[in-house]
Design a protein around this motif. Structure first.
Motif, PDB file in Angstrom:
ATOM      1  N   UNK A   1       0.833  -1.203   0.000  1.00 14.39           N
ATOM      2  CA  UNK A   1       0.000   0.000   0.000  1.00 14.39           C
ATOM      3  C   UNK A   1       0.870   1.256   0.000  1.00 14.39           C
ATOM      4  N   UNK A   2       1.874   1.252   0.865  1.00 17.39           N
ATOM      5  CA  UNK A   2       2.690   2.463   1.030  1.00 17.39           C
ATOM      6  C   UNK A   2       3.647   2.657  -0.142  1.00 17.39           C
ATOM      7  N   UNK A   3       4.262   1.568  -0.596  1.00 19.19           N
ATOM      8  CA  UNK A   3       5.320   1.667  -1.603  1.00 19.19           C
ATOM      9  C   UNK A   3       4.880   1.188  -2.984  1.00 19.19           C
ATOM     10  N   UNK A   4       3.575   1.063  -3.196  1.00 18.97           N
ATOM     11  CA  UNK A   4       3.077   0.555  -4.473  1.00 18.97           C
ATOM     12  C   UNK A   4       3.393   1.499  -5.628  1.00 18.97           C
ATOM     13  N   UNK A   5       2.895   1.123  -6.790  1.00 18.58           N
ATOM     14  CA  UNK A   5       3.249   1.852  -8.017  1.00 18.58           C
ATOM     15  C   UNK A   5       2.984   3.346  -7.897  1.00 18.58           C
ATOM     16  N   UNK A   6       1.912   3.700  -7.184  1.00 16.50           N
ATOM     17  CA  UNK A   6       1.571   5.119  -7.080  1.00 16.50           C
ATOM     18  C   UNK A   6       1.981   5.703  -5.733  1.00 16.50           C
TER      19      UNK A   6
ATOM     20  N   UNK B   1       5.010 -10.178  -5.330  1.00 11.95           N
ATOM     21  CA  UNK B   1       6.033 -10.284  -6.373  1.00 11.95           C
ATOM     22  C   UNK B   1       6.131  -8.989  -7.171  1.00 11.95           C
ATOM     23  N   UNK B   2       4.998  -8.398  -7.452  1.00 10.36           N
ATOM     24  CA  UNK B   2       4.998  -7.128  -8.185  1.00 10.36           C
ATOM     25  C   UNK B   2       5.705  -6.041  -7.392  1.00 10.36           C
ATOM     26  N   UNK B   3       5.459  -6.046  -6.076  1.00 12.41           N
ATOM     27  CA  UNK B   3       6.118  -5.040  -5.245  1.00 12.41           C
ATOM     28  C   UNK B   3       7.636  -5.273  -5.211  1.00 12.41           C
ATOM     29  N   UNK B   4       8.029  -6.545  -5.174  1.00 12.47           N
ATOM     30  CA  UNK B   4       9.467  -6.846  -5.228  1.00 12.47           C
ATOM     31  C   UNK B   4      10.059  -6.306  -6.523  1.00 12.47           C
ATOM     32  N   UNK B   5       9.339  -6.501  -7.600  1.00 21.55           N
ATOM     33  CA  UNK B   5       9.807  -5.995  -8.891  1.00 21.55           C
ATOM     34  C   UNK B   5       9.933  -4.478  -8.879  1.00 21.55           C
ATOM     35  N   UNK B   6       8.958  -3.807  -8.281  1.00 23.58           N
ATOM     36  CA  UNK B   6       9.039  -2.340  -8.181  1.00 23.58           C
ATOM     37  C   UNK B   6      10.295  -1.929  -7.440  1.00 23.58           C
ATOM     38  N   UNK B   7      10.570  -2.605  -6.329  1.00 26.64           N
ATOM     39  CA  UNK B   7      11.764  -2.241  -5.553  1.00 26.64           C
ATOM     40  C   UNK B   7      13.049  -2.499  -6.350  1.00 26.64           C
ATOM     41  N   UNK B   8      13.079  -3.598  -7.083  1.00 23.62           N
ATOM     42  CA  UNK B   8      14.277  -3.882  -7.896  1.00 23.62           C
ATOM     43  C   UNK B   8      14.433  -2.823  -8.992  1.00 23.62           C
ATOM     44  N   UNK B   9      13.315  -2.486  -9.639  1.00 23.66           N
ATOM     45  CA  UNK B   9      13.389  -1.516 -10.732  1.00 23.66           C
ATOM     46  C   UNK B   9      13.756  -0.121 -10.238  1.00 23.66           C
ATOM     47  N   UNK B  10      13.319   0.227  -9.034  1.00 20.00           N
ATOM     48  CA  UNK B  10      13.574   1.585  -8.536  1.00 20.00           C
ATOM     49  C   UNK B  10      15.017   1.794  -8.094  1.00 20.00           C
ATOM     50  N   UNK B  11      15.703   0.697  -7.791  1.00 16.09           N
ATOM     51  CA  UNK B  11      17.053   0.867  -7.244  1.00 16.09           C
ATOM     52  C   UNK B  11      18.026   1.324  -8.332  1.00 16.09           C
TER      53      UNK B  11
END
Lengths: 642, 642
Positions: free
Chosen positions: B190-195, B223-233
């Motif tokens: 919720x906190x760190x999602x796409x938006x 899994x999607x959230x993990x992907x977001x974190x990987x992509x943002x780094x």
């Protein structure tokens, strides 16, 4: 010439030098007695005066470190205080540099700035003499509550060194800097005296500062307080931090230690102060211990550049033989501290080995730090740069000590003002005197004008473009009729050096020192010739990190290979050198025969490994102190042998 | 045997393994499918279960790190909170270790403790799922306000790995650990999602934790959230600290990087999570990048022990080829992170090289850290100890990561519970399966009982006392009638390895893997023989710090010389080895021909240096993982050649 044997009618002018012991083998010459007038160091002093001082002044203001004193005076601290806990000390080092530079040049503009800055500092001093912008006010931690990290005494030590520079160059000055220092020193003696707080400062410096202030002002109790601080150290009164009490040298008493250890700046500052204490107290046992520590530190814990400190983590010495070139920290300030320690040992004992290390450190650490324009600095001085760095923003402040290009300023910016005060006082390291003559330790175009204890005046000019060439001429301009001795250091690397008196024959001199004793007359010339042919230097077998490599040196300068000098696509990682072919000098550069292996493809790097032979070509070297002046590059001092 | 081709009536039991990708070349076997039953690793697992878990449990209580959760539940934080900002994570790693160990042994006592600890954690969770004892309450900094150093997401990543261990070993457990994790993971999404908040955690771990929790619970959004974190780094959202954003891998996006870099634990945890994301998304470009990073890191940034991290300062990788043995940090946790990364690459791609590095790291990092009794640990694993250390106080807590003797606990105590969870789950790293059979990656006495995708059951026992001897017997206990393939890793060092089937001829197998495909029957034996003669290993020419030295290895074990094995007065600093005489095995030890030079007197250590030849004697070596078990000593892995 007629000898003046009567005592002067007035108090003699103080010796305008950073360290003036009351006894010891050699007596320092002040700025007025030895004057560098050009050459390698003269140019660096010129840049220091013209650019570096103003650069530092601007940053002290823009970073708010000078403004902290205004806030203190206005009673608005702690709000708005900027900089680290030791920010005050950079202002003091700047004042010390100013004082020496004014002593050299008499600059009215610098004099005006010194008075202005001093006034702002004086306004911040509290009625009982306490002076620090970080502690003791409502909303701040109490005074002396964090001896490990607070740096209060450290800052005062630098204040005292500034006051020493001021009083020795301008004894009658009315700016008040010396009064500020005196009030602070009195408070330190009251608070930390024999029956007082038994602590020591986490960063040594108060010792050397108090000892010299005591000498400069004739205040024995400052010397006694310095002795107390030296004696108290090593008794585990500071906390056991992550890196251990060795970080602060609080692990072993000074007189029981075997080598410098822990934080390399701290260790050298402490040792310098301890020499002062040992000399003033005729404490031979302490001096013996310091001599042993110096020897072991030089022999096992010093880089070929003279740099000291193998650890980035704690800016510290490593164990014996732990001297990794690529992780060399070799902090600029540690080199300066080493010069302070060596210089005091030289004054005490006279051995040329101390001056050898000073020369090495001057040419390869102190000269390496500042950029050609004096507005950017190396904080750490690696001996092997593996990855090109990014240019530093000339308006920025580097959060990192270990950049691969010089940076204009640092969050911890001890090195720029330390370089500035060293260059501004460098004249005082050129020569000394004793009862029988003059000793020249460093070779630079200079004028020496001094008076021996018995009143005989001596004037000698040094003419040289060393280290471009190895010829150093000593021209006597004034001499007593009686014989006196001119002693010249012959560096340890200078096997084959010769000395010639007038038109006489050249005679070979062994490394160490050569003394010429005679009744000199004005116009007499002594010529020292030091062989500057580039040479290979091999590391001792015990230095694991550079086994199988050689360095190239030329005179006092360490050389390096820099990637911008390699064939296209070549990198210093692939360099292998033909160590059977001596380096040669051509077109003003030193060349070696070397190959550059291509980058290997990644695979498990242990097992059976045969490295490809590389085609040998001629590769030019660069003086280590000049590296990183041609844009981002990689560099190495130690060259693997084929 | 009759093949069972119909689908099972109930949901299949989860695979009780730390990483269970939905696709990839190999499928992991869970704890119930591969079971270590003795030998080198069985003994360490026994000590882990018998001593280490209780040791950790005691320290978590006495240090107050578990009590922090009680304070949170009682609403009395921040007063009384103890430990560093990441202290919560050690409790979670302990729970993960407990979960795996309960999965192995079914211990009722451990089960009871897991429930008790989980209850205390659950009581501290806030209604919206937030869980951290360091942030968010009155008097504490706000939630997510310090992504650089706060470690909130890092701690949750470890919570998720604990929950994964629990749900995979006890799917029906009612202790609530999985519910706690799920609530926290929902909040993170919720906190760190796409938006949402576009930040990343200063210490990667949330990526691998979320990815695996998503797999274990079938929650795609994790899994999607993990992907977001990987992509943002790698997009510079974290601050530029003293050591640069490279410290957090926030300098370059994951898919653009060329090697692991920065903090070595952070780098490996991130890479492990990135493999998970790449595999689940069929993101071949990302997997290609990770494969290249793995290869370059192995080839240029890994010690012979498998250890990673050359810097003490920032616990970080050095540049390519920067591998100083005496400053090797080689953090135990970085070794564990490297195993996590390599294991996920192995599952994705199947190449034996990944398992080679895992074996090397297990034997020379993971096995090195704990003492024989499992109650003291190396945090850092140097390859060259120059000065003997002092024994650690068994009741104390070490402020230092880099002690030369194992310490019972650290101010930063990540390594003990990390070793515990690794040993408790080690069975899952022994073997895998694919559609056609079983692959054995690590050699230990073990029972393998698994079912192929088509329902064929396979049972194989591994009989060996490896690495004491190199004979490994694979005894088929149950087999389908159809042919299947038994694939055995042949380590890269094992040139001359042979395989024999039943009473058949021995056939040489090239390093890599050997596959035996046949219609096995119960009682069939395949025997792999790995040559364990001790061997010299030479470093690649590019590794400057160990030029002119050799290491000795025996099978998967790196050996070392330790001062307690040298003649009286001898120290490892003086050792020179005769590299023309092969090491020999005698009396259960490996011996080399070596001399020990005496300590030289201090002098300037650069110039012309000839080292004295030393008299050669036979010197025994010690397995690196066994060093420092006989009191204070010095030690070195890399031995200078005469």
């Amino acid at each position: 010439m007629t000898l003046t044997t009567s005592a002067p009618a007035t108090t003699p002018a103080p010796v305008a030098a950073p360290a003036v012991p009351s006894r010891g083998r050699l007596r320092p010459l002040g700025l007025g007695e030895a004057r560098i007038i050009g050459g390698f160091w003269g140019e660096r002093q010129r840049v220091n005066a013209a650019n570096t001082l103003a650069h530092i002044r601007g940053r002290l203001e823009s970073e708010g470190w000078l403004g902290n004193f205004d806030l203190a005076a206005a009673g608005t601290l702690p709000d708005g205080r900027r900089g680290r806990e030791f920010a005050d000390s950079e202002v003091y080092k700047y004042l010390e540099a100013l004082s020496w530079e004014i002593g050299r040049s008499g600059s009215a503009a610098l004099e005006e700035d010194l008075r202005a800055v001093t006034a702002r500092i004086a306004a911040a001093q509290e009625p009982d003499g306490y002076l620090n912008t970080r502690f003791g006010r409502p909303g701040q931690e109490p005074r002396w509550s964090d001896l490990e990290w607070g740096h209060e005494l450290y800052c005062l030590g630098h204040l005292f060194q500034a006051a020493v520079a001021r009083v020795r160059t301008h004894p009658e000055a009315t700016d008040g800097l010396v009064d500020v220092a005196r009030r602070a020193a009195d408070l330190v003696c009251t608070v930390f005296g024999a029956d007082g707080n038994q602590g020591v400062c986490g960063h040594p410096e108060i010792e050397v500062g108090l000892a010299e202030l005591g000498r400069a002002l004739g205040e024995q109790r400052y010397l006694t307080q310095a002795q107390l601080f030296v004696d108290r150290r090593g008794r585990a009164t500071l906390a056991d931090i992550e890196w251990g009490r060795v970080y602060f040298q609080d692990d072993v008493p000074v007189r029981d230690a075997e080598a410098l250890r822990g934080h390399a700046v701290r260790a050298n500052y402490l040792a310098a102060g301890a020499v002062d204490v040992a000399v003033e107290n005729d404490d031979d046992a302490l001096l013996d211990a310091l001599r042993e520590q110096w020897a072991r530190t030089r022999g096992r814990r010093t880089y070929i550049t003279g740099g000291q400190g193998s650890h980035h983590q704690d800016e510290a010495f490593g164990d014996d033989w732990e001297l990794p070139p690529d992780r060399a920290y070799s902090e600029t300030c540690a080199g300066i501290g080493s010069i302070m320690f060596s210089w005091r040992m030289l004054l005490a004992e006279g051995d040329a080995g101390y001056a050898d290390l000073i020369e090495r450190t001057l040419f390869n650490v102190v000269a390496t730090s500042p950029s050609a324009d004096g507005r950017a600095f190396f904080y750490a001085n690696t001996l092997h740069q593996r990855v090109p760095g990014l240019p530093a923003d000339p308006e920025g402040t580097s959060p990192r000590a270990s950049s691969s290009l010089r940076a204009p300023w640092f969050d911890v910016s001890c090195c720029p003002p330390n370089v500035a005060r060293t260059l501004a006082s460098l004249d005082a390291y050129v020569a000394t005197r004793d009862t029988d003559g003059v000793q020249v330790h460093q070779f630079a175009p200079a004028e020496i004008r001094t008076t021996l204890d018995d009143g005989r005046r001596i004037a000698v000019d040094i003419e040289t473009d060393y280290p471009s060439s190895g010829t150093v001429r000593f021209v006597v301009r004034e001499s007593a009729d009686d014989p006196w001795t001119l002693t010249l250091r012959v560096p340890a690397w200078a096997a084959g050096a010769t000395v010639r008196i007038g038109d006489g024959p050249s005679e070979e001199s062994q490394p160490g020192a050569v003394s010429v004793r005679r009744a000199f007359a004005a116009g007499d010339v002594v010529e020292l010739t030091l062989p500057l042919a580039p040479r290979f230097s091999h590391p001792a077998a015990e230095i694991d990190a550079v086994r199988g490599t050689v360095a190239v040196e030329r005179g006092p300068e360490v050389l390096a290979v820099e990637s911008v000098d390699l064939p296209a696509e070549g990198d210093v990682a692939g360099v292998v050198i033909d160590a059977r072919t001596a380096p040669v000098e051509r077109d003003g550069r030193v060349w070696v025969r070397a190959g550059v292996r291509p980058e290997p493809t990644p695979r498990w790097p242990y097992g059976e490994h045969r490295s490809e032979p590389a085609a040998m070509v001629e590769v030019p070297l660069v003086a280590y102190h000049d590296w990183a002046n041609r844009g981002p590059s990689t560099m190495r001092v130690w060259l693997p042998t084929a």
